[in-house]
Design an enzyme around this catalytic site. Structure first.
Site, mmCIF file in Angstrom:
data_model
loop_
_atom_site.group_PDB
_atom_site.id
_atom_site.type_symbol
_atom_site.label_atom_id
_atom_site.label_comp_id
_atom_site.label_asym_id
_atom_site.label_seq_id
_atom_site.Cartn_x
_atom_site.Cartn_y
_atom_site.Cartn_z
ATOM 1 C CG MET A 32 -6.562 3.420 17.340
ATOM 2 S SD MET A 32 -6.871 5.034 16.642
ATOM 3 C CE MET A 32 -5.654 5.205 15.404
ATOM 4 C CB CYS A 33 -4.831 -1.991 18.599
ATOM 5 S SG CYS A 33 -3.568 -1.937 19.878
ATOM 6 N N GLY A 34 -5.339 -2.053 15.535
ATOM 7 C CA GLY A 34 -6.281 -2.495 14.510
ATOM 8 C C GLY A 34 -6.400 -4.001 14.579
ATOM 9 N NE ARG A 71 -8.178 0.980 14.651
ATOM 10 C CZ ARG A 71 -9.083 1.778 15.214
ATOM 11 N NH1 ARG A 71 -9.665 2.709 14.493
ATOM 12 N NH2 ARG A 71 -9.393 1.645 16.471
ATOM 13 C CB THR A 73 -1.844 -3.156 13.030
ATOM 14 O OG1 THR A 73 -3.071 -2.466 13.235
ATOM 15 C CG2 THR A 73 -1.897 -3.909 11.714
#
Lengths: 306, 227
Positions: free
Chosen positions: A1-3, A32, A149
């Site tokens: 996902m990652c932020g 995330r 993140t």
């Protein structure tokens, strides 16, 4: 996902509190991306004939003093430098190849995170909270900052797979998404002399922009070229010495929210990461359009003087 | 009116209190303060209540709504009013992608813009957008109406079934099997009613109608020899 999160200050009075404004944004994106986190901060710029090199060593007890002394004898005088946890920032009066050769000899176990006049990249495996704490983000100052993140998909949970990625002077990129043509592009870029530290897809995007900028493109032209050549899902936040950019792929599966006031421009994967910014209630908040380049640049010298 | 402050209550507490109204309704009017972009606000409601959210909402706000009226005073993240069955969901700002996705009924009103895939796979919901919609809106739309007072992005109504689409502004491009159709009296009447229900002041005569060419969604007898 990652932020992904980024904050670009328009009001220079806020520069001393850049880290304090940004830390909660990174922490808000923990859900995330709990695997690793990092940020690229711009500021504390060195002069025309100098470069700033940020390194990390896997051993927290690594003796950077010896490296500084060694640099002193190699370059004539001991450079300005500082240690931050397992990272160190050196300000050197030499060119990049000389610096890289010197560090390869003096600190073979250390990894160069970034090279430029303004950029410092600090990142590592762990929760965003750990990274923020480890490097004392809340006390940092500067003109703009980009963070990430990570929830790993395309490569391992490791320091090497942590964002941001830098492949050229003062350039960095954070990525939410995945690229499908990164192997082919990496091969092509290697032929153009761009070097890569990892097998990560996002590093290829950074390498692509580095190559376009080196070929004489403006940041805006390089980003348009990226929209044509990079295949996959992405929202990118890009930092240069004096610029800050956001693009999304034409399909726009990956989220992004922009906010702008007279004082700042901010990006986040979710609005939740923006709620702690001052004046956010009255900010212009919008979703960036697919395949459109959003770019902010400034011309003056960056950062609060050291 | 009952106020739930999300600075002091959790989203779970809010949603539970709203769900409890389906069993025994003791409060018709709800106000939610400090939403701070949190996800899944006012989801799964099943009672004739009204919920006002004072600020921006995160993902999947007012999903699966039945009977309730939910108003977001701000922007909403992706998946707004997803799979709505009935009731009214209104957002005074913009809605992110997939607003009204798979909705079976009810009315979704976006007073700002809706981004990509607005009304994807709609199954009976009515959607009225005062601003513009992004690409792939009403993709595979089966039933319901989509009204766009601004412009529509690329591939509008791709692989459309029986959704009727009304657009006032420019359409960047039509998707596969979506065509412009004649605006007859019955369509002007239908659109007037939708605009009125959405409380949006536009002249229905200035809209164009788009719908399915019906070439893709049924079996073509020419292919029978393949079996």
């Amino acid at each position: 996902m990652c932020g992904i999160v980024g904050l670009y200050l328009k009001n220079r009075d806020l520069e001393p509190s850049l880290g304090k404004l940004f830390a909660p944004m990174l922490l808000a994106m923990t859900d995330r991306g709990p695997d690793s986190a990092g940020f690229a901060i711009y500021g504390d710029e060195v002069g025309d004939n100098q470069i700033k090199v940020t390194l990390q060593h896997p051993d927290a007890a690594f003796d950077w003093n010896t490296v500084a002394a060694g640099l002193g004898s190699k370059l004539g005088s001991e450079p300005d430098w500082l240690q931050n946890a397992n990272a160190a920032v050196f300000k050197l009066t030499c060119d990049e190849p000389t610096a890289r050769a010197a560090f390869a000899a003096l600190a073979p176990g250390a990894v160069i995170m970034s090279v430029g006049r303004s950029i410092e990249i600090l990142k590592g495996v762990g929760l965003p909270e750990d990274i923020v704490e480890r490097f004392g983000l809340a006390k940092m100052q500067g003109s703009h900052i980009i963070g990430h993140t990570r929830m790993a998909t395309e490569s391992a949970v490791s320091m090497a797979g942590s964002h941001p990625f830098s492949t050229g002077m003062d350039l960095c990129l954070v990525h939410n998404g995945s690229l499908s043509n990164h192997n082919w592009l990496r091969t092509r870029l290697k032929h153009q002399g761009v070097s890569f530290e990892t097998d990560n897809d996002s590093e290829v995007a950074a390498g692509f922009l580095t190559w376009r900028l080196r070929e004489g493109d403006s940041l805006e032209q390089a980003l348009h070229a990226g929209l044509r050549e990079l295949d996959g899902f992405y929202t990118f936040a890009v930092g240069t010495r004096n610029g800050f950019a956001v693009i999304r792929d034409p399909i726009a599966c990956k989220p992004a929210v922009l906010a702008e006031t007279d004082d700042y421009v901010a990006i986040a994967s979710e609005y939740q990461a923006l709620v702690t910014l001052p004046g956010i209630e009255d900010a212009k908040v919008w979703e960036p359009e697919p395949a459109r380049v959003y770019l902010w640049e400034r011309q003056d010298r960056l950062g609060v003087a050291a | 009116m009952k106020t739930v402050d999300l600075n002091t209550s959790t989203v779970r507490e809010l949603n539970q209190a709203l769900h409890d109204q389906a069993k025994q309704c003791d409060e018709r009017e709800w106000l939610v303060t400090h939403p701070a972009g949190t996800h899944a606000l006012a989801c799964g409601l099943d009672q004739n209540i009204s919920v006002d959210i004072e600020g921006h909402a995160g993902y999947y706000c007012a999903g699966m709504n039945q009977k309730a009226t939910v108003t977001v005073h701000g922007n909403a993240g992706q998946g707004l009013a997803e799979n709505m069955m009935s009731g009214v969901v209104r957002v005074t700002g913009d809605a992110s992608q997939s607003a009204g996705a798979t909705g079976h009924g009810g009315l979704l009103v976006v007073e700002g813009n809706a981004s990509a895939r607005c009304g994807i796979s709609m199954k009976g919901i009515d959607i009225v957008v005062k601003g513009s919609v992004g690409h792939m809106s009403a993709f595979m739309g089966q039933a319901g109406r989509l009204v766009v007072c601004g412009d529509a992005g690329d591939a509008l109504g791709d692989s459309l079934y029986e959704v009727r689409i009304y657009v006032k502004g420019e359409v960047a491009s039509l998707g596969a099997d979506c065509i412009e159709k004649e605006m007859r009296e019955e369509h002007i009447a239908e659109l007037s009613e939708l605009l009125q229900k959405a409380a949006i002041d536009e002249d229905p005569k200035t809209f164009r109608r788009y719908g399915s060419a019906r070439q893709l969604y049924h079996f073509k007898v020419d292919n029978a020899s393949a079996y």
